[in-house]
Scaffold this motif. Structure first.
Motif, PDB file in Angstrom:
ATOM      1  N   ASP A  92       1.037  -1.353  -0.025  1.00 23.11           N
ATOM      2  CA  ASP A  92      -0.045  -0.123   0.043  1.00 23.11           C
ATOM      3  C   ASP A  92       0.856   1.293   0.025  1.00 23.11           C
ATOM      4  OD1 ASP A  92      -2.573   1.270   0.153  1.00 23.11           O
ATOM      5  OD2 ASP A  92      -2.089   1.590   2.087  1.00 23.11           O
ATOM      6  N   THR A 100       2.608   9.519   1.897  1.00 17.89           N
ATOM      7  CA  THR A 100       2.979  10.258   0.720  1.00 17.89           C
ATOM      8  C   THR A 100       3.989  11.456   1.110  1.00 17.89           C
ATOM      9  OG1 THR A 100       0.818  11.592   1.019  1.00 17.89           O
ATOM     10  CG2 THR A 100       1.020   9.473  -0.450  1.00 17.89           C
ATOM     11  N   GLN A 140       1.125   6.579  -6.977  1.00 22.81           N
ATOM     12  CA  GLN A 140      -0.074   7.350  -7.373  1.00 22.81           C
ATOM     13  C   GLN A 140       0.082   8.778  -7.335  1.00 22.81           C
ATOM     14  OE1 GLN A 140      -3.033   5.696  -4.692  1.00 22.81           O
ATOM     15  NE2 GLN A 140      -3.772   4.064  -6.222  1.00 22.81           N
ATOM     16  N   VAL A 141       0.776   9.298  -6.187  1.00 19.27           N
ATOM     17  CA  VAL A 141       1.153  10.926  -6.019  1.00 19.27           C
ATOM     18  C   VAL A 141       2.252  11.179  -7.121  1.00 19.27           C
ATOM     19  CG1 VAL A 141       2.066  12.344  -4.525  1.00 19.27           C
ATOM     20  CG2 VAL A 141       0.386  10.776  -3.614  1.00 19.27           C
ATOM     21  N   SER A 186      -5.878   9.588  -2.951  1.00 22.66           N
ATOM     22  CA  SER A 186      -4.500   9.799  -2.518  1.00 22.66           C
ATOM     23  C   SER A 186      -3.877  11.256  -3.095  1.00 22.66           C
ATOM     24  CB  SER A 186      -3.575   8.707  -3.526  1.00 22.66           C
ATOM     25  OG  SER A 186      -3.911   7.335  -2.782  1.00 22.66           O
ATOM     26  N   LYS A 187      -4.599  11.751  -4.094  1.00 24.08           N
ATOM     27  CA  LYS A 187      -3.913  12.879  -4.433  1.00 24.08           C
ATOM     28  C   LYS A 187      -4.517  14.237  -3.795  1.00 24.08           C
ATOM     29  CE  LYS A 187      -1.710  12.263  -8.533  1.00 24.08           C
ATOM     30  NZ  LYS A 187      -0.051  12.876  -8.635  1.00 24.08           N
ATOM     31  N   ASP A 219      -9.466   5.659  -6.164  1.00 16.98           N
ATOM     32  CA  ASP A 219      -8.385   5.441  -5.344  1.00 16.98           C
ATOM     33  C   ASP A 219      -7.324   6.385  -5.602  1.00 16.98           C
ATOM     34  OD1 ASP A 219      -7.174   3.900  -3.034  1.00 16.98           O
ATOM     35  OD2 ASP A 219      -5.783   3.299  -4.487  1.00 16.98           O
ATOM     36  N   CYS A 250       0.648   4.085  -2.931  1.00 19.20           N
ATOM     37  CA  CYS A 250      -0.051   5.444  -2.719  1.00 19.20           C
ATOM     38  C   CYS A 250       1.283   6.500  -3.295  1.00 19.20           C
ATOM     39  CB  CYS A 250      -0.005   5.589  -1.310  1.00 19.20           C
ATOM     40  SG  CYS A 250      -1.723   4.881  -0.516  1.00 19.20           S
ATOM     41  N   ASN A 297      -5.751  13.849  -0.709  1.00 18.28           N
ATOM     42  CA  ASN A 297      -5.203  13.790   0.748  1.00 18.28           C
ATOM     43  C   ASN A 297      -3.976  14.408   0.711  1.00 18.28           C
ATOM     44  OD1 ASN A 297      -7.312  12.837   2.818  1.00 18.28           O
ATOM     45  ND2 ASN A 297      -7.080  11.023   1.371  1.00 18.28           N
ATOM     46  N   VAL A 303      -2.532   7.912   4.643  1.00 21.12           N
ATOM     47  CA  VAL A 303      -2.082   8.585   3.127  1.00 21.12           C
ATOM     48  C   VAL A 303      -1.297   9.458   3.414  1.00 21.12           C
ATOM     49  CG1 VAL A 303      -2.948   9.832   1.295  1.00 21.12           C
ATOM     50  CG2 VAL A 303      -4.499   7.820   2.078  1.00 21.12           C
TER      51      VAL A 303
END
Length: 381
Positions: free
Chosen positions: A107, A212, A114-115, A309-310, A305, A111, A312, A208
């Motif tokens: 995870d 990140t 994704q960022v 992430s973005k 999802d 995350c 947060n 998150v």
């Protein structure tokens, strides 16, 4: 007249062995030896299998004893009673809290990718970099809010699903509930997830942000909550609620409806009926059905999802949800909504399979049936 040729006795005395014409003396047979194993490796493998089978049988006996003790202590659990829902809540707590915490390293990488999709090329490279920079504990960054958050969510999701499935089924009536059972599964799971996400959201926000930000902005769950509320107030913990609903409600609808349908199809195609199979076989069906359902869940919910992430990580204080979503979409485009999908398919497939296996194993442990079965008209008398 003396003999022309030497006698047998003379030859024997001189040469020390009997002639070919003399009667042969039988040599003593060697003592029998144990037969030598021609395939030692096979023999060792059989021994290992035998010992493993013995250990498995002993473990099953101990499990059965513990199950009987638990059932004797709690008493018989009636379906849809208060004890029934308490058991479902506990099973859901165990299923989600334990499994999500176990896959924290996956995870974490998901995350961060994704960022910033260029941060790591793959999982092993990511874990190597994180381990060298932050140590072994860095690989499990965010495990604490993950455990608390998904334990709450699992309890409300599974317990709520069982409650709403019965509630909506009673409203519709037995015949309509059977006829429109897929719609019943979808409505019950969506209702349960709506409330489960309210419990999850504050802890998901902490998780998150911890995963990140490098280095993490907080050292644990409670320090993370304090840091967010000090800067943004309580609203800062819930700013990801709408996208969380957008991710989790479709995810859970797919998770429960597809699982029920897949398990029903599996029992339809297996010989006999569900009650003919033991606990191990039933939990294996739960795992298989859950894994397939998890793959579908990951695909359906992945764009949301990514957006969670973005939001947060990058949503500005006071920025409206719609404005923030539009700004992020312009930055990443449609393809950016699918960053990290392969990792998430593996993670969610495994997670969902294990969750259903743990949940149904706990139900069996306390004397309840597993989730899902062949429809009544397909069962044999």
């Amino acid at each position: 007249m003396p003999p022309l040729f030497p006698t047998q006795g003379t030859l024997h005395d001189y040469f020390g062995f009997s002639s070919p014409l003399s009667p042969q003396q039988r040599q003593p047979e060697p003592s029998p030896k144990a037969p030598r194993a021609l395939f030692g490796a096979w023999s060792a493998a059989d021994d290992i299998k035998s010992k493993a089978s013995q250990l498995s049988n002993e473990a099953q006996k101990e499990y059965q004893k513990a199950s009987e003790k638990a059932q004797a202590k709690t008493g018989k659990i009636e379906m849809y009673s208060g004890k029934f829902y308490a058991a479902c809540i506990t099973g859901g707590l165990l299923a989600c809290g334990v499994t999500h915490t176990a896959v924290t390293p996956l995870d974490l990488v998901k995350c961060r990718r994704q960022v910033d999709s260029k941060m790591y090329k793959g999982n092993f490279e990511a874990w190597g970099k994180i381990g060298r920079a932050e140590g072994f504990r860095g690989v499990f960054t965010g495990w604490s809010p993950t455990f608390f958050g998904y334990s709450i969510q699992g309890a409300l999701k599974y317990g709520g699903y069982e409650y709403f499935k019965k509630f909506y089924g009673d409203l519709a009536g037995e015949e309509a509930a059977q006829k429109y059972k897929t719609g019943l599964y979808l409505a019950a799971s969506a209702s349960a997830e709506f409330f489960a996400d309210i419990g999850l959201c504050p802890l998901e926000a902490v998780k998150v942000r911890m995963q990140t930000t490098i280095p993490p902005f907080a050292t644990g769950t409670f320090s993370g909550i304090s840091a967010i509320t000090a800067k943004e107030g309580t609203a800062g913990l819930f700013k990801g609620l709408y996208p969380l609903w957008g991710r989790q409600i479709p995810y859970t609808m797919m998770k429960f409806a597809s699982f029920e349908t897949i398990v029903e199809m599996m029992y339809e195609r297996l010989p006999g009926q569900k009650s003919d199979y033991g606990k191990g076989a039933q939990t294996a069906v739960s795992f298989g059905g859950g894994y397939i359902a998890g793959i579908l869940c990951a695909i359906v919910s992945h764009p949301a999802d990514v957006m969670v992430s973005k939001l947060n990580a990058n949503r500005q204080p006071g920025e409206a949800f719609g404005a923030a979503t539009g700004r992020i979409y312009r930055d990443i485009g449609f393809s950016g909504l699918w960053n990290g999908l392969s990792v998430r398919i593996f993670m969610i497939g495994t997670l969902t399979g294990l969750q259903w296996m743990i949940y149904d194993s706990f139900k069996l442990f306390v004397g309840l049936p597993t989730t899902g079965a062949a429809p009544p008209q397909q069962q044999k008398s």
